[in-house]
Design a protein around this motif. Structure first.
Motif, short mmCIF file in Angstrom:
data_model
loop_
_atom_site.label_atom_id
_atom_site.label_comp_id
_atom_site.label_asym_id
_atom_site.label_seq_id
_atom_site.Cartn_x
_atom_site.Cartn_y
_atom_site.Cartn_z
N LEU A 56 35.33 23.50 -45.25
CA LEU A 56 35.17 22.13 -45.74
C LEU A 56 36.22 21.77 -46.78
CD1 LEU A 56 31.30 22.24 -46.24
CD2 LEU A 56 32.48 20.97 -44.45
N GLU A 57 36.49 20.50 -46.90
CA GLU A 57 37.25 19.90 -47.99
C GLU A 57 38.65 20.53 -48.20
OE1 GLU A 57 34.76 20.06 -51.43
OE2 GLU A 57 33.17 18.87 -50.51
N PRO A 58 39.54 20.41 -47.22
CA PRO A 58 40.90 20.94 -47.38
C PRO A 58 41.70 20.14 -48.40
CG PRO A 58 40.75 19.66 -45.37
CD PRO A 58 39.35 19.77 -45.90
N GLU A 59 42.63 20.82 -49.05
CA GLU A 59 43.57 20.11 -49.91
C GLU A 59 44.50 19.26 -49.04
OE1 GLU A 59 43.69 23.24 -53.67
OE2 GLU A 59 45.43 23.11 -52.33
N HIS A 60 45.18 18.31 -49.67
CA HIS A 60 45.88 17.28 -48.90
C HIS A 60 47.38 17.51 -48.75
CE1 HIS A 60 42.18 15.00 -48.89
NE2 HIS A 60 42.12 15.02 -50.22
N TRP A 61 47.90 18.64 -49.21
CA TRP A 61 49.35 18.81 -49.21
C TRP A 61 49.92 19.32 -47.89
CZ3 TRP A 61 50.80 23.94 -48.53
CH2 TRP A 61 49.85 24.92 -48.87
N PHE A 62 49.07 19.69 -46.97
CA PHE A 62 49.56 20.16 -45.67
C PHE A 62 50.12 18.98 -44.86
CE2 PHE A 62 46.12 22.95 -47.02
CZ PHE A 62 46.71 24.19 -46.93
N ASP A 63 51.10 19.27 -44.03
CA ASP A 63 51.70 18.22 -43.20
C ASP A 63 50.89 17.96 -41.93
OD1 ASP A 63 54.01 17.85 -44.89
OD2 ASP A 63 54.77 19.76 -44.11
N VAL A 64 50.37 19.02 -41.35
CA VAL A 64 49.61 18.91 -40.10
C VAL A 64 48.29 19.65 -40.27
CG1 VAL A 64 49.56 19.48 -37.64
CG2 VAL A 64 51.71 18.73 -38.70
N PHE A 65 47.20 19.04 -39.84
CA PHE A 65 45.87 19.63 -39.95
C PHE A 65 45.29 19.89 -38.57
CE2 PHE A 65 46.59 17.35 -43.82
CZ PHE A 65 45.91 18.03 -44.83
N PHE A 66 44.96 21.14 -38.29
CA PHE A 66 44.13 21.46 -37.14
C PHE A 66 42.87 22.11 -37.71
CE2 PHE A 66 43.47 24.30 -33.19
CZ PHE A 66 42.56 23.39 -32.66
N VAL A 67 41.92 21.27 -38.06
CA VAL A 67 40.73 21.68 -38.79
C VAL A 67 39.50 21.17 -38.05
CG1 VAL A 67 39.44 21.49 -40.95
CG2 VAL A 67 41.93 21.65 -41.00
N ARG A 68 38.56 22.07 -37.81
CA ARG A 68 37.29 21.66 -37.22
C ARG A 68 36.19 22.47 -37.90
NH1 ARG A 68 38.22 22.47 -32.14
NH2 ARG A 68 36.83 24.23 -31.72
N GLU A 69 35.41 21.78 -38.71
CA GLU A 69 34.39 22.46 -39.49
C GLU A 69 33.32 23.10 -38.62
OE1 GLU A 69 32.98 19.37 -42.00
OE2 GLU A 69 34.92 19.11 -43.03
N GLU A 70 33.13 22.56 -37.42
CA GLU A 70 32.10 23.11 -36.54
C GLU A 70 32.55 24.38 -35.83
OE1 GLU A 70 31.81 18.89 -37.32
OE2 GLU A 70 33.38 20.05 -36.29
N ALA A 71 33.83 24.71 -35.90
CA ALA A 71 34.34 25.91 -35.25
C ALA A 71 33.71 27.15 -35.87
CB ALA A 71 35.86 25.98 -35.36
N ALA A 72 33.42 28.12 -35.04
CA ALA A 72 32.77 29.34 -35.53
C ALA A 72 33.71 30.20 -36.34
CB ALA A 72 32.22 30.14 -34.34
#
Length: 357
Positions: free
Chosen positions: A117-133
């Motif tokens: 949850l709640e990633p910092e914002h400095w990354f250029d590209v986000f592949f984030v899914r909180e529901e992923a195991a």
């Protein structure tokens, strides 16, 4: 998202991959799987972490290729020359350790692959899914979207380790039928079986580690009329048994396995407080509880690092907050105060005669 990550991999040739401090099975497995896959695509890959791989994961194919950051010119050059820098299984600079600020300031495109949850914002590209195991599940999706036929024994072993360890051997609520189908594909393509991996990670114990486990089990205490269990690993326990801090991996699950316990904690003593592992049954979430103390994680598995005047005070403060985040059954109403037995236990943690060699 995924399409952006796939495009970056197709279009670039030099990559840098790192993960969080104290890398666990999901972190190391995801890093090795992605790194080996990129190499099989003909890419140049540098894998550098702030901490070394724990002994229970150093058997993994390619683990020796993960460098520990030492500030050398070669490591700085690897990051400077990278076109894309992947950060796996953690979403903030501090958790990457000494590598964090270097990645954040790098000219490379920074890509976050994570399920917290709640990633910092400095990354250029986000592949984030909180529901992923697990982050390993997301890495599999990257590989599946590009060239799944490149999955070999080493990549499959790394992916399976990542997913298996971060799902509590597939028992957490994040496990879905789709995940099982992905794991089946991983096993089939890699031609591997799960038993040897599980045995190597969970059944390879040292004698000092078993002595430490015995002392931890002897210190288990129950609160809230048996629905919360906790135990401790003190610095003295580690020293007296000759164990290492790595030996306590998985200890908290023994506490959770107690009948009627639906949330469990393991407090590991530090110089100024405690590292805390939170675990829970499928329908009970502990991530918000951990987040209250500056930590975070997933519904059923989280952690925090808490600084308090004493180790005992840390334990008392965290446990007293349990009823704010855990819905204990009415028949298991929270105790108003620590019992005299528990109070005495806390006061003698650091000076227990049974800790003598």
């Amino acid at each position: 998202m995924l399409d952006d990550v796939l495009a970056l991999i197709r279009e670039h040739d030099r990559f840098f991959i790192t993960t969080h401090l104290g890398p666990d099975g999901d972190a190391v497995g995801s890093q090795l799987a992605l790194g080996r896959f990129l190499e099989k695509m003909g890419k140049s890959v540098a894998m550098v972490n702030a901490d070394e791989v724990d002994y229970n994961l150093d058997w993994m194919p390619g683990a020796g290729d993960i460098a520990v950051f030492d500030g050398s010119l070669g490591q700085h050059e690897a990051l400077a020359e990278a076109e894309v820098a992947f950060v796996l299984d953690t979403n903030d600079e501090e958790r990457i350790g000494k590598v964090g600020s270097l990645v954040r300031d790098a000219t490379a495109t920074t890509v976050l692959v994570d399920h917290h949850l709640e990633p910092e914002h400095w990354f250029d590209v986000f592949f984030v899914r909180e529901e992923a195991a697990a982050t390993g599940e997301l890495v599999y999706e990257i590989i599946d979207g590009l060239a799944p036929d490149l999955i070999d024994e080493g990549i499959a072993t790394a992916l399976y380790t990542a997913i298996m360890t971060d799902t509590g051997s597939f028992r957490y609520s994040s496990v879905t039928p789709a995940l099982h189908r992905s794991v089946a594909d991983i096993l089939e393509r890699g031609g591997i079986g799960p038993a040897p991996i599980h045995e190597t990670i969970y059944d390879r114990k040292s004698m000092p580690g078993l002595r430490l486990l015995g002392r931890m089990l002897n210190r288990i205490r129950l609160r809230y009329n048996g629905q919360l269990g906790y135990s401790v690993v003190t610095q003295r326990m580690v020293e007296d048994t000759g164990a290492s801090w790595d030996d306590k991996q998985g200890f908290v699950n023994y506490v959770l396995s107690i009948e009627d316990v639906k949330t469990a904690l393991l407090f590991s003593e530090t110089d100024d407080g405690a590292k805390i592992s939170f675990r829970s049954e499928a329908d009970v979430r502990v991530d918000q509880w951990a987040r209250h103390f500056g930590g975070g994680g997933h519904r059923n598995a989280a952690g925090a690092y808490v600084k308090r005047p004493t180790f005992e005070k840390t334990i008392e403060t965290v446990i007293d907050a349990a009823s704010d985040y855990i819905a204990f059954d009415a028949r298991h109403a929270p105790d108003d105060d620590l019992s005299p037995e528990d109070q005495s236990y806390l006061e003698t943690l650091l000076d227990d005669p049974s800790d003598s060699p």
